[in-house]
Every structure is written in structure tokens, then in C-alpha cells.
Enzyme design. Structure first.
Site, PDB file in Angstrom:
ATOM      1  CB  THR A 275      -0.550   0.157   1.198  1.00 26.85           C
ATOM      2  OG1 THR A 275       0.160  -0.487   1.984  1.00 26.85           O
ATOM      3  CG2 THR A 275      -1.765  -0.745   1.075  1.00 26.85           C
ATOM      4  CG  PHE A 402      -5.091   5.793   6.507  1.00 23.33           C
ATOM      5  CD1 PHE A 402      -3.522   4.330   6.693  1.00 23.33           C
ATOM      6  CD2 PHE A 402      -4.958   6.665   6.462  1.00 23.33           C
ATOM      7  CE1 PHE A 402      -2.018   5.090   5.759  1.00 23.33           C
ATOM      8  CE2 PHE A 402      -3.912   7.288   5.615  1.00 23.33           C
ATOM      9  CZ  PHE A 402      -2.597   6.379   5.299  1.00 23.33           C
ATOM     10  CB  CYS A 409      -4.315   1.786   8.756  1.00 27.79           C
ATOM     11  SG  CYS A 409      -2.813   1.418   8.190  1.00 27.79           S
TER      12      CYS A 409
END
Ligand code: MNH
Length: 460
Positions: A275, A402, A409
Site C-alpha cells: 500500500t 486508511f 489501519c
């Protein structure tokens, strides 16, 4: 369920779907298999919530920004382990990202691992991140001296895998010592692709053996990745515990079972590099297309860092404009383009779709991030959207790169520190120009990444 909600269910029209639906096959014509989330985003005009069908499987997609904002309401919805994430468990088991909400190892591992993402821990990663940045610039200096361009996504991936390996587990992958893609990445890419297929096939009415055949291929890649994780653990055990202060050590001194530790390592090695690598590549793409933004960012780095080769930890967060560039890149190309949410109770989504408890929908980040409330030209690159006064003037909840809630995250600060540090190092060292004919193409696997994007470097 109350009578009134049941009545509403009966009065709700069916969800819109793409045109040209084929009997049995479903909506396959509306989809490019190698870019599912970009295909879905293109369908936003169908309505805030739409469905598509594929061989008997139904997918509900929330593309309308207000529907996505609703799905982020933690009191009504929570994370869902969707079909492809479920398939990812072949690689990642009950690791943090792939764990079910109620799986005991999620809360347990979350509590054990949180300290690996504290400010104090980030300070330790800081110098490792510079070590890896040095390897990247050594490679790029060499390319520049030979008048060659650099393959941005490939080198960003080298950098972020090397960084997560060393920070999380003290394990150098040696990504800069080889021209080949690291075997871990090869297996990961093939494994992720395979999981996507397995996830889709399991939902269809096709006989079970079709999905199982695809599963077998994934298991081969999973075994290779597990071997890497096992080797990392064995290395650490040989040296003895007590000499390190990282994520791996936190797990090994805890009462997490060995199979879970292996799964967590896979989770972190995958979620922790792919990512960030994509996001970094998009940021470099935008900087190459917007020389004014690059100049402004470079001036900020010069001012904040001065002559320091390795500025302190605190000097990263002071790079406000570089950070805005990265935030804006993640807005336009959120490298995790969607996430699944499930209803905690029976509820109606966006006034158009009744969901029973446990029903899920896919929340698209890309459409949320281009809502008109971002300003007159939501598709244009403008880092100043993240200037404090503009952030304050905007409704909250329009930015979810996120994810959201307790399952969002865990590596966000890690990624931001790493990305801003790397962008600063590169801006200070090179003028970076793209081929003027390059048209941005976005490759999709689990995440988004620019395709075939090269930069020419002029050392400054
Ligand atoms: Mn990360 C979860 C995006 C960097 C480790 N990450 C998520 C989710 C999104 C996400 C979105 C939520 C997915 C869902 O709801 O199903 N992550 C990103 C992006 C970047 C990123 C866009 C970089 C940019 N992530 C990182 C890094 C690490 C990491 C770096 C590790 C060091 N992420 C995770 C883990 C989870 C997660 C672990 C699962 C957390 C949980 O469910 O408890």
C-alpha cells in the site's frame, strides 16, 4: 425487525445494476477482471448503492459518498471480511487484517502489537528508514549517472518491503542487492491475484471443485510465503530473544501461538509494504506532473532540514507541505480503493437498500474522495486541500484512505512517516521528470499502483 421496516423493504425498488445483464452470467460485461474497483467506480451514476451479479453471486456496492459515510458509522456497521479478504486467509490466516471481528486473536494481537506503533517505536524506525533510503538513492544515483530512467513502482516496492522487513522483524530482504523481484513479492502478487479469484469463485453457483482448484494454486504461494516467515522467526530464535525491540520480539515474548505469529508476519509484510509503495509512486507521479508543487515541497525540505543529512525524527512531521502532497495523492488514488462493511442490525442504507444484520456492502473510497464537497474540481491535484483552513471548512468523513473504526489501519503513522521521509530525501536529491507522453495507467491487484511509470533523474 419492526413492521414498518418490513413494509419499507417491500416498497423499496430493486437496486440498480449495470445495463446489458446476461442471463446466468450476470453483469460480467460491465467489468474488467483486471481492474474491478475502477470498473465499479465508473458505475457511480447508477445510484448511491448498486448491485452486480456474477454467476449467481450478488455484490452490493456503495459508491455514493453519503452511502459510504453512512457505512463508516460504527454504531450501525463494522468491518466485514468480504469474499476476497476471506480468501486471503489462505495466506494470512487470523492475522490482524484478515481476522474476523470476533476472533479472539484479533483483540489479543491488537493489544500486543499496539506498542510497535507508538511514538517511541516510530523513533526507532526513523534511522532504519534512512538506511533504506540510502540504498534507494545509491541505486538511483547509479541509474542517473548512466542516463537511465528508474522504474518507480518497482523501486518503491523494493524500498517499502526492505523497510517493513527491517523495522518489524530485523530482517533485511536484500531488495537492492538483486535485479530480480524478491521471491516473496512474486509469491505475494500471484497469491493476491489467486485469492481474488478464489473469493469470487466461492460465491458463485459453480461446483466447489472449481474454487478448490484455484485454491490449490494459492496454497503453493502461501507455502512459499510461510517459509519466509518461518525463516525470519528461526533467525531470531537462533540469535536468542531479548536483543531486539520490535514487532517480532513483541510477538515472540507474548503468548500468541506460533501459527498466529507466522500469520501476523505475513499480514505485516504484505499490508506493510504494498500500500505504501503504491501511494509513494502516485505521489511521485503527481510531483512530476506539477513542477510548482515539487518546487514548493523542495523549498520546504531545504528550510526544515537545512544541511542535516539525517534530520531528527521531529523534522519529518514538520514537512507540512510534503505531507499534503502525499495526502492528496492518497485522495486521488487511494491505494486501498474499497473496504467491506456489514450491518450490526437490520437497517436501511442510504434510504434505498435494506440490509439484514450481517449483510455487507463494499464501500468505495475512490468516489468518496472525489465528492463535489472537495471543491469545484475534485479530480484535480491540489495539495492545499489539506491546508488546515480547508480541512476545517469541509465536512468530516470525506477522507478514508486508511479505512475506519477499530479495524482501520494500524500502520498509518508508520506509512506516513516513511512516505514523507522518502519523498523529502528524493526531492532534495533529484529533479524528477516523467516522459511527457506518459499517460497514467493504474494496475490493480488488492491495491492500486501506477503501471509502467518511469522517471528521469537529474541530480541536484
Ligand atoms: Mn494498512 C488495515 C490502508 C499502510 C498494516 N490498512 C488497513 C485498512 C486500510 C489500510 C484501508 C482497513 C481495511 C479494511 O477495513 O478491511 N494501509 C493502508 C494504506 C497504507 C497502509 C493506504 C499506506 C499508505 N498498513 C500500512 C502499513 C502497515 C499496515 C505500513 C504495517 C506496518 N493495515 C495494516 C494492518 C491492518 C491494516 C495490520 C489491519 C488492522 C486491523 O484490522 O486491526
Amino acid at each position: 425487525m419492526t413492521g414498518t421496516t418490513a413494509d419499507r423493504l417491500r416498497s423499496l425498488p430493486p437496486l440498480p445494476h449495470p445495463g446489458r445483464r446476461i442471463p446466468v452470467l450476470g453483469d460480467v460485461l460491465a467489468f474488467k477482471a483486471d481492474s474491478p474497483s475502477q470498473s465499479m467506480t465508473a458505475l457511480v451514476d447508477l445510484g448511491p448503492v448498486f448491485e452486480f451479479r456474477f454467476l449467481g453471486a450478488q455484490y452490493v456496492v456503495a459508491a455514493g459518498p453519503d452511502a459510504v459515510v453512512e457505512l463508516c458509522d460504527e454504531s450501525r456497521f463494522r468491518k466485514h471480511v468480504g469474499p476476497d479478504i476471506e480468501a486471503l486467509r489462505l495466506l494470512g490466516g487470523d492475522g490482524l487484517f484478515t481476522a474476523y471481528n470476533d476472533e479472539p486473536n484479533w483483540q489479543k494481537a491488537h493489544d500486543i502489537l499496539m506498542p510497535a506503533f507508538s511514538q517511541q517505536a516510530m523513533r526507532r524506525y526513523h534511522s532504519i528508514m534512512f538506511d533504506v533510503a540510502d540504498e534507494l538513492t545509491a541505486r538511483w544515483d547509479d541509474r542517473a549517472a548512466r542516463g537511465e530512467t528508474v522504474d518507480v513502482s518497482a523501486d518503491a516496492t523494493r524500498t517499502t518491503l526492505e523497510t517493513i522487513g527491517r523495522c518489524a522483524a530485523g530482517h533485511p530482504f536484500g531488495c537492492f542487492q538483486s535485479e530480480q523481484t524478491h521471491p516473496f513479492v512474486e509469491h505475494m502478487v500471484a497469491g493476491l491475484k489467486g485469492c481474488d479469484q478464489v473469493g469470487a469463485l466461492r460465491q458463485t453457483f459453480l461446483p466447489k471443485f472449481v474454487a478448490r482448484r484455484a485454491e490449490r494454486k494459492v496454497r503453493g504461494h502461501a507455502a512459499a510465503m510461510h517459509a519466509v516467515a518461518d525463516q525470519i522467526v528461526a533467525e531470531r530464535m537462533r540469535g536468542g530473544l531479548g536483543h531486539h525491540d520490535d514487532l517480532l520480539e513483541l510477538m515472540l515474548v507474548s503468548d500468541l501461538d506460533p501459527s498466529n505469529i507466522r500469520y501476523q508476519l505475513i499480514n505485516f509484510l504484505v499490508a506493510g509494504h504494498e500500500t505504501t509503495s503504491g501511494a509513494l509512486s502516485f505521489a511521485l507521479y503527481f510531483l512530476s506532473q506539477h513542477p510548482g508543487a515539487a518546487e514548493r515541497a523542495r523549498a520546504e525540505v531545504d528550510e526544515v532540514w537545512g544541511d542535516a543529512e539525517r534530520p531528527d525524527f521531529e523534522h519529518i512531521a514538520k514537512l507540512r507541505y510534503v505531507r499534503r502532497v502525499f495526502d492528496e495523492a492518497l485522495r486521488l488514488h487511494p491505494t486501498v480503493p474499497a473496504f467491506y462493511r456489514e450491518a450490526r442490525e437490520d437497517t436501511v442504507l442510504a434510504g434505498v437498500h435494506l440490509m439484514r444484520k450481517g449483510d455487507w456492502a463494499l464501500a468505495l473510497t475512490m468516489t468518496l474522495h472525489r465528492d463535489p464537497r472537495w471543491g469545484p474540481e475534485p479530480a484535480a491535484f491540489d495539495p492545499d486541500r489539506f491546508a488546515p483552513e480547508n480541512v476545517r471548512a469541509r465536512p468530516a468523513g470525506l477522507y478514508k484512505p486508511f479505512g475506519t473504526g477499530p479495524r482501520s489501519c494500524i500502520g498509518r503513522q508508520f506509512a506516513l512517516h516513511e512516505a514523507v521521509l522518502l519523498l523529502a530525501v528524493l526531492l532534495r536529491r533529484y529533479e524528477m521528470t516523467a516522459d511527457p507522453d506518459y499517460q497514467l495507467q493504474v494496475a490493480e491487484r488488492l491495491t492500486l499502483m501506477p503501471k509502467d511509470f518511469h522517471l528521469a533523474l537529474r541530480p541536484l
